[in-house]
Design a protein around this motif. Structure first.
Motif, PDB file in Angstrom:
ATOM      1  N   ALA A  35       0.725  -1.038   0.072  1.00 51.93           N
ATOM      2  CA  ALA A  35      -0.030  -0.110  -0.104  1.00 51.93           C
ATOM      3  C   ALA A  35       0.666   1.269  -0.013  1.00 51.93           C
ATOM      4  O   ALA A  35       0.301   2.340  -0.271  1.00 51.93           O
ATOM      5  CB  ALA A  35      -0.831   0.134   1.250  1.00 51.93           C
ATOM      6  N   VAL A  36       2.009   1.024   0.542  1.00 47.16           N
ATOM      7  CA  VAL A  36       2.787   2.374   0.480  1.00 47.16           C
ATOM      8  C   VAL A  36       3.446   2.681  -0.866  1.00 47.16           C
ATOM      9  O   VAL A  36       4.098   3.791  -1.050  1.00 47.16           O
ATOM     10  CB  VAL A  36       4.157   2.210   1.581  1.00 47.16           C
ATOM     11  N   ILE A  37       3.556   1.912  -1.873  1.00 52.51           N
ATOM     12  CA  ILE A  37       4.160   2.031  -3.175  1.00 52.51           C
ATOM     13  C   ILE A  37       3.729   3.386  -3.928  1.00 52.51           C
ATOM     14  O   ILE A  37       4.619   4.186  -4.312  1.00 52.51           O
ATOM     15  CB  ILE A  37       3.888   0.749  -4.087  1.00 52.51           C
ATOM     16  N   PRO A  38       2.443   3.681  -3.954  1.00 50.49           N
ATOM     17  CA  PRO A  38       1.815   4.855  -4.707  1.00 50.49           C
ATOM     18  C   PRO A  38       2.414   6.032  -3.958  1.00 50.49           C
ATOM     19  O   PRO A  38       2.554   7.231  -4.620  1.00 50.49           O
ATOM     20  CB  PRO A  38       0.470   4.890  -4.375  1.00 50.49           C
ATOM     21  N   PHE A  39       2.961   6.158  -2.798  1.00 47.84           N
ATOM     22  CA  PHE A  39       3.343   7.391  -1.936  1.00 47.84           C
ATOM     23  C   PHE A  39       5.084   7.166  -2.023  1.00 47.84           C
ATOM     24  O   PHE A  39       5.760   7.939  -1.351  1.00 47.84           O
ATOM     25  CB  PHE A  39       3.167   7.374  -0.599  1.00 47.84           C
ATOM     26  N   PHE A  40       5.659   6.439  -2.747  1.00 46.46           N
ATOM     27  CA  PHE A  40       7.112   6.111  -2.669  1.00 46.46           C
ATOM     28  C   PHE A  40       7.605   7.372  -3.482  1.00 46.46           C
ATOM     29  O   PHE A  40       7.203   7.889  -4.638  1.00 46.46           O
ATOM     30  CB  PHE A  40       7.479   4.809  -3.580  1.00 46.46           C
ATOM     31  N   GLY A  41       8.958   7.931  -3.055  1.00 46.67           N
ATOM     32  CA  GLY A  41       9.452   9.363  -3.445  1.00 46.67           C
ATOM     33  C   GLY A  41      10.121   9.103  -4.861  1.00 46.67           C
ATOM     34  O   GLY A  41      10.364  10.083  -5.695  1.00 46.67           O
ATOM     35  N   PHE A  98      -2.393   0.554  -4.685  1.00 47.10           N
ATOM     36  CA  PHE A  98      -3.052   1.530  -5.916  1.00 47.10           C
ATOM     37  C   PHE A  98      -3.731   2.621  -4.683  1.00 47.10           C
ATOM     38  O   PHE A  98      -4.203   2.205  -3.564  1.00 47.10           O
ATOM     39  CB  PHE A  98      -4.186   1.073  -6.490  1.00 47.10           C
ATOM     40  N   ALA A  99      -3.673   3.955  -5.148  1.00 50.87           N
ATOM     41  CA  ALA A  99      -4.066   5.069  -4.528  1.00 50.87           C
ATOM     42  C   ALA A  99      -5.517   5.125  -4.667  1.00 50.87           C
ATOM     43  O   ALA A  99      -6.189   5.124  -5.630  1.00 50.87           O
ATOM     44  CB  ALA A  99      -3.447   6.385  -4.883  1.00 50.87           C
ATOM     45  N   LEU A 100      -6.276   5.300  -3.582  1.00 52.62           N
ATOM     46  CA  LEU A 100      -7.767   5.405  -3.683  1.00 52.62           C
ATOM     47  C   LEU A 100      -8.143   6.902  -3.419  1.00 52.62           C
ATOM     48  O   LEU A 100      -8.997   7.485  -4.057  1.00 52.62           O
ATOM     49  CB  LEU A 100      -8.433   4.837  -2.402  1.00 52.62           C
ATOM     50  N   THR A 101      -7.280   7.571  -2.846  1.00 55.78           N
ATOM     51  CA  THR A 101      -7.358   9.191  -2.766  1.00 55.78           C
ATOM     52  C   THR A 101      -6.172   9.790  -2.539  1.00 55.78           C
ATOM     53  O   THR A 101      -4.997   8.710  -2.706  1.00 55.78           O
ATOM     54  CB  THR A 101      -8.442   9.766  -1.616  1.00 55.78           C
ATOM     55  N   GLU A 102      -5.777  10.895  -2.376  1.00 54.56           N
ATOM     56  CA  GLU A 102      -4.673  11.766  -2.458  1.00 54.56           C
ATOM     57  C   GLU A 102      -4.030  11.355  -1.082  1.00 54.56           C
ATOM     58  O   GLU A 102      -2.793  11.527  -0.884  1.00 54.56           O
ATOM     59  CB  GLU A 102      -4.644  13.239  -2.501  1.00 54.56           C
ATOM     60  N   GLN A 103      -4.673  10.880  -0.168  1.00 55.39           N
ATOM     61  CA  GLN A 103      -4.160  10.560   1.247  1.00 55.39           C
ATOM     62  C   GLN A 103      -4.211   9.191   1.571  1.00 55.39           C
ATOM     63  O   GLN A 103      -3.666   8.554   2.474  1.00 55.39           O
ATOM     64  CB  GLN A 103      -4.834  11.379   2.347  1.00 55.39           C
ATOM     65  N   LEU A 104      -4.956   8.104   0.818  1.00 53.71           N
ATOM     66  CA  LEU A 104      -5.446   6.919   1.212  1.00 53.71           C
ATOM     67  C   LEU A 104      -4.924   5.922   0.087  1.00 53.71           C
ATOM     68  O   LEU A 104      -5.274   6.359  -1.054  1.00 53.71           O
ATOM     69  CB  LEU A 104      -6.917   6.825   1.658  1.00 53.71           C
ATOM     70  N   SER A 105      -4.274   4.791   0.394  1.00 51.93           N
ATOM     71  CA  SER A 105      -4.224   3.586  -0.644  1.00 51.93           C
ATOM     72  C   SER A 105      -4.363   2.527  -0.165  1.00 51.93           C
ATOM     73  O   SER A 105      -4.457   2.226   1.085  1.00 51.93           O
ATOM     74  CB  SER A 105      -2.546   3.786  -1.119  1.00 51.93           C
ATOM     75  N   ALA A 106      -4.308   1.177  -1.000  1.00 56.00           N
ATOM     76  CA  ALA A 106      -4.656  -0.132  -0.502  1.00 56.00           C
ATOM     77  C   ALA A 106      -3.753  -0.666  -0.958  1.00 56.00           C
ATOM     78  O   ALA A 106      -2.917  -0.463  -2.333  1.00 56.00           O
ATOM     79  CB  ALA A 106      -6.048  -0.529  -1.061  1.00 56.00           C
ATOM     80  N   ASN A 135       1.409   7.877 -10.208  1.00 52.02           N
ATOM     81  CA  ASN A 135       1.058   8.471  -8.865  1.00 52.02           C
ATOM     82  C   ASN A 135      -0.147   7.579  -8.080  1.00 52.02           C
ATOM     83  O   ASN A 135      -0.461   7.647  -7.110  1.00 52.02           O
ATOM     84  CB  ASN A 135       0.580   9.650  -8.901  1.00 52.02           C
ATOM     85  N   ARG A 136      -0.675   6.787  -9.248  1.00 52.60           N
ATOM     86  CA  ARG A 136      -1.927   6.093  -8.540  1.00 52.60           C
ATOM     87  C   ARG A 136      -1.864   4.380  -8.460  1.00 52.60           C
ATOM     88  O   ARG A 136      -2.309   3.787  -7.556  1.00 52.60           O
ATOM     89  CB  ARG A 136      -3.019   6.118  -9.643  1.00 52.60           C
ATOM     90  N   ILE A 137      -0.613   4.193  -9.055  1.00 57.14           N
ATOM     91  CA  ILE A 137      -0.490   2.430  -8.889  1.00 57.14           C
ATOM     92  C   ILE A 137       0.904   2.050  -9.085  1.00 57.14           C
ATOM     93  O   ILE A 137       1.915   2.951  -9.473  1.00 57.14           O
ATOM     94  CB  ILE A 137      -1.320   1.880 -10.153  1.00 57.14           C
ATOM     95  N   GLY A 138       1.225   0.946  -8.490  1.00 55.75           N
ATOM     96  CA  GLY A 138       2.644   0.348  -8.325  1.00 55.75           C
ATOM     97  C   GLY A 138       2.550  -1.143  -8.182  1.00 55.75           C
ATOM     98  O   GLY A 138       1.479  -1.571  -7.702  1.00 55.75           O
ATOM     99  N   VAL A 139       3.788  -1.718  -8.584  1.00 51.77           N
ATOM    100  CA  VAL A 139       3.876  -3.220  -8.347  1.00 51.77           C
ATOM    101  C   VAL A 139       5.155  -3.595  -7.707  1.00 51.77           C
ATOM    102  O   VAL A 139       6.036  -2.820  -7.768  1.00 51.77           O
ATOM    103  CB  VAL A 139       3.604  -3.723  -9.546  1.00 51.77           C
ATOM    104  N   ALA A 140       5.018  -4.783  -7.098  1.00 50.66           N
ATOM    105  CA  ALA A 140       6.363  -5.388  -6.380  1.00 50.66           C
ATOM    106  C   ALA A 140       6.341  -6.959  -6.696  1.00 50.66           C
ATOM    107  O   ALA A 140       5.395  -7.423  -6.838  1.00 50.66           O
ATOM    108  CB  ALA A 140       6.271  -4.925  -5.127  1.00 50.66           C
ATOM    109  N   LEU A 141       7.404  -7.160  -6.473  1.00 58.20           N
ATOM    110  CA  LEU A 141       7.865  -8.888  -6.629  1.00 58.20           C
ATOM    111  C   LEU A 141       9.079  -9.107  -5.618  1.00 58.20           C
ATOM    112  O   LEU A 141       9.729  -8.218  -5.521  1.00 58.20           O
ATOM    113  CB  LEU A 141       8.521  -9.328  -7.889  1.00 58.20           C
ATOM    114  N   ALA A 142       8.849 -10.193  -4.840  1.00 52.66           N
ATOM    115  CA  ALA A 142      10.057 -10.735  -4.104  1.00 52.66           C
ATOM    116  C   ALA A 142      10.130 -12.095  -3.781  1.00 52.66           C
ATOM    117  O   ALA A 142       8.962 -12.803  -4.127  1.00 52.66           O
ATOM    118  CB  ALA A 142       9.733  -9.920  -2.619  1.00 52.66           C
ATOM    119  N   PHE A 143      11.486 -12.536  -3.516  1.00 55.34           N
ATOM    120  CA  PHE A 143      11.504 -13.795  -3.544  1.00 55.34           C
ATOM    121  C   PHE A 143      12.591 -14.232  -2.166  1.00 55.34           C
ATOM    122  O   PHE A 143      13.465 -13.373  -1.952  1.00 55.34           O
ATOM    123  CB  PHE A 143      11.998 -14.616  -4.934  1.00 55.34           C
TER     124      PHE A 143
END
Length: 310
Positions: A63-69, A143-151, A101-109
């Motif tokens: 959920a933090v990905i859309p707010f990554f700098g 993904f960002a739901l609003t400018e302050q909230l993401s899931a 600014n709205r969406i991001g993805v991640a992979l990890a192993f």
């Protein structure tokens, strides 16, 4: 005022649903709760609400990905876990990409190897040896739901081979919300490591260490100095409660020192321990180190990592 109400209501719904779904049995796969990111390991596993890095977001909080700098973050780590006890070695890698600014993805192993042991037949004759192994593969979407909230939603697959012909695996994941009420502040709430109930070949039933999580992050900037404080609270559906608190000081976004403390009761998946850590960053490349102490089983655990951000 609707955003914080939505945040709290969604967290309540996630928690109620997860508690209702919990199964009876012994916790399995404790390795899925052992952090592999040397930055958060140095803060005693605190930092779910921190947006500094997203390379291992698929293991923790997408959920933090859309707010990554930045745009892209990749990292690898090596961990020598509990070298004075049941020593295991873990190698992990992850990458996160903020598409916009709205969406991001991640992979990890992550791949874990335990200490080898000898195998004997019924006559007491040695017939070979075996090395216990575990692994986890994860994919995350934020993904960002609003400018302050993401899931954020993480999909995970975990596999454990404790002995020959003794293999168990499971699918599961995390569901998190992230809320940024003001500059420098971040809050996270959700459900972590919610896996389906599993059984081994003997019919024994297990549940994985799922928990309801609340976490907070605060960063204070002044000139070349940056101070970050993180707190993570986990209520495990097995009945245990764990808490982690950590801090980081950074100078010119180049030199970092970290410390933290994790509280866990005797029967918790992760016991109590303290941590220290440090790191350096230059031109997007970072090297980090973390050390666990104040625990007879986990003492002398080290985690080192190499990452790149742009």
């Amino acid at each position: 005022m609707r955003t914080p109400k939505l945040f709290l209501a969604a967290f309540a719904a996630l928690t109620i649903g997860a508690v209702a779904a919990k199964a009876q049995g012994e916790d399995a796969f404790p390795f899925v709760r052992a952090d592999v990111n040397p930055v958060t390991v140095g803060k005693a596993f605190a930092g779910s609400a921190n947006t500094e890095s997203i390379a291992f977001g698929a293991f923790n909080n997408s959920a933090v990905i859309p707010f990554f700098g930045n745009t892209f973050d990749v990292a690898a780590s090596f961990q020598s876990w509990a070298p004075d006890g049941a020593k295991t070695t873990k190698i992990s890698a992850g990458a996160g990409y903020r598409i916009n600014n709205r969406i991001g993805v991640a992979l990890a192993f992550s791949s874990l190897s335990g200490e080898s042991y000898d195998i004997y037949n019924d006559a007491g004759v040695e017939t070979g040896s075996f090395t216990p192994k575990s692994m986890m593969l994860a994919a995350g979407l934020g993904f960002a739901l609003t400018e302050q909230l993401s899931a954020g939603l993480n999909f995970k697959y975990a596999r454990q081979e404790a002995a020959k012909a003794d293999v168990i695996d499971a699918f599961g994941g995390d569901l998190m919300l992230y809320y940024k009420p003001a500059p420098g502040f971040g809050l996270t709430a959700g459900v972590a490591s919610l896996f389906a109930n599993i059984k081994d070949d003997m019919g024994n039933s297990y549940k994985l260490p799922a928990s309801a999580r609340l976490a907070g992050d605060y960063t204070y900037l002044k000139d070349d100095n940056a101070f970050t404080a993180d707190v993570d609270l986990d209520y495990f559906f097995s009945g245990n409660f764990c808490a982690a608190a950590g801090a980081q000081y950074g100078y010119k976004d180049m030199i970092f020192v970290r410390a933290g403390y994790h509280y866990g009761p005797e029967k918790a998946v992760l016991p109590s321990f303290a941590s220290v850590g440090c790191g350096v960053k230059f031109s997007g490349v970072r090297i980090d180190f973390a050390y666990l102490t104040a625990n007879k089983d986990l003492g002398n655990t080290i985690t080192v990592g190499l990452g790149y951000t742009f």
